[in-house]
Scaffold this motif. Structure first.
Motif, short mmCIF file in Angstrom:
data_model
loop_
_atom_site.label_atom_id
_atom_site.label_comp_id
_atom_site.label_asym_id
_atom_site.label_seq_id
_atom_site.Cartn_x
_atom_site.Cartn_y
_atom_site.Cartn_z
N ASP A 12 0.86 -1.19 0.00
CA ASP A 12 0.00 0.00 0.00
C ASP A 12 0.89 1.23 0.00
O ASP A 12 1.91 1.24 0.68
CB ASP A 12 -0.91 -0.01 1.24
N ILE A 17 -1.96 2.96 6.41
CA ILE A 17 -2.55 1.64 6.17
C ILE A 17 -1.50 0.55 6.44
O ILE A 17 -1.79 -0.45 7.10
CB ILE A 17 -3.07 1.52 4.72
N ASP A 56 -3.19 -2.86 -2.30
CA ASP A 56 -4.04 -1.69 -2.52
C ASP A 56 -4.28 -1.54 -4.01
O ASP A 56 -3.38 -1.77 -4.82
CB ASP A 56 -3.31 -0.46 -1.96
N SER A 86 -9.26 -1.57 -1.04
CA SER A 86 -9.70 -0.37 -1.73
C SER A 86 -10.59 0.48 -0.85
O SER A 86 -11.35 -0.03 -0.04
CB SER A 86 -10.48 -0.74 -2.99
N SER A 87 -10.47 1.79 -1.03
CA SER A 87 -11.34 2.69 -0.28
C SER A 87 -12.69 2.82 -0.99
O SER A 87 -13.64 3.34 -0.45
CB SER A 87 -10.68 4.05 -0.12
N LYS A 88 -12.74 2.32 -2.24
CA LYS A 88 -14.01 2.34 -2.97
C LYS A 88 -14.63 0.95 -2.85
O LYS A 88 -13.95 -0.05 -3.02
CB LYS A 88 -13.77 2.63 -4.45
N ASP A 89 -15.93 0.91 -2.58
CA ASP A 89 -16.56 -0.39 -2.48
C ASP A 89 -17.47 -0.58 -3.68
O ASP A 89 -18.66 -0.80 -3.55
CB ASP A 89 -17.36 -0.47 -1.16
N THR A 107 -12.56 -3.62 2.02
CA THR A 107 -12.71 -2.17 1.92
C THR A 107 -11.93 -1.48 3.04
O THR A 107 -11.94 -1.94 4.17
CB THR A 107 -14.21 -1.80 2.02
N LYS A 108 -11.25 -0.38 2.67
CA LYS A 108 -10.52 0.42 3.66
C LYS A 108 -11.44 1.53 4.16
O LYS A 108 -12.25 2.01 3.40
CB LYS A 108 -9.28 1.05 3.03
N PRO A 109 -11.29 2.00 5.37
CA PRO A 109 -10.38 1.46 6.38
C PRO A 109 -10.91 0.14 6.93
O PRO A 109 -12.09 0.02 7.21
CB PRO A 109 -10.40 2.54 7.47
#
Length: 132
Positions: A12, A17, A56, A86-89, A107-109
């Protein structure tokens, strides 16, 4: 859930992260390998052969999809579970992740719990290691 001694790689470009994943994993006895991007990671993966790889999606130079595809194209590494971060789901991201061979999508976080569950789910060969 015994994850002690597993080798986990986290790729990442976000230091935050990487650090939080490292802390969560180290607490349960995992050996953690960190990389900032796909190029950095590929050399380390070949040397250390991690049990599970988190990657990531959005990274400079070599993104998560390209990194995953390269891992899965490699004879020696293709069976290594790759979990996309990913921060996008989004549905599209998940589908694209599957197309390049990823084993899961986180999914992040992420929470400590979701991270460890993903490791446990994808390191099935670990239970045999303790019997040898």
């Amino acid at each position: 859930m015994n994850l002690n001694g597993l080798k986990i790689m986290v790729i990442d470009d976000s230091n935050t992260i990487r650090r939080s994943a490292e802390i969560f994993l180290a607490q349960v006895g995992c050996q953690v390998l960190l990389a900032e991007d796909g190029f950095d990671a590929l050399a380390k993966i070949t040397d250390h052969k991690p049990d599970v790889i988190f990657v990531d999606i959005m990274m400079p130079r070599l993104d998560g999809y390209q990194t995953c595809a390269l891992i899965k194209k490699n004879q020696q590494l293709r069976s290594t579970p790759v979990i996309m971060l990913s921060s996008k789901d989004g549905l599209f991201d998940r589908a694209r992740g599957r197309m390049v061979g990823s084993d899961e999508y986180l999914t992040k976080p992420f929470t400590k719990d979701s991270l460890l569950k993903a490791v446990a789910a994808h390191a099935p060969q670990h239970s045999n290691k303790s019997n040898q």
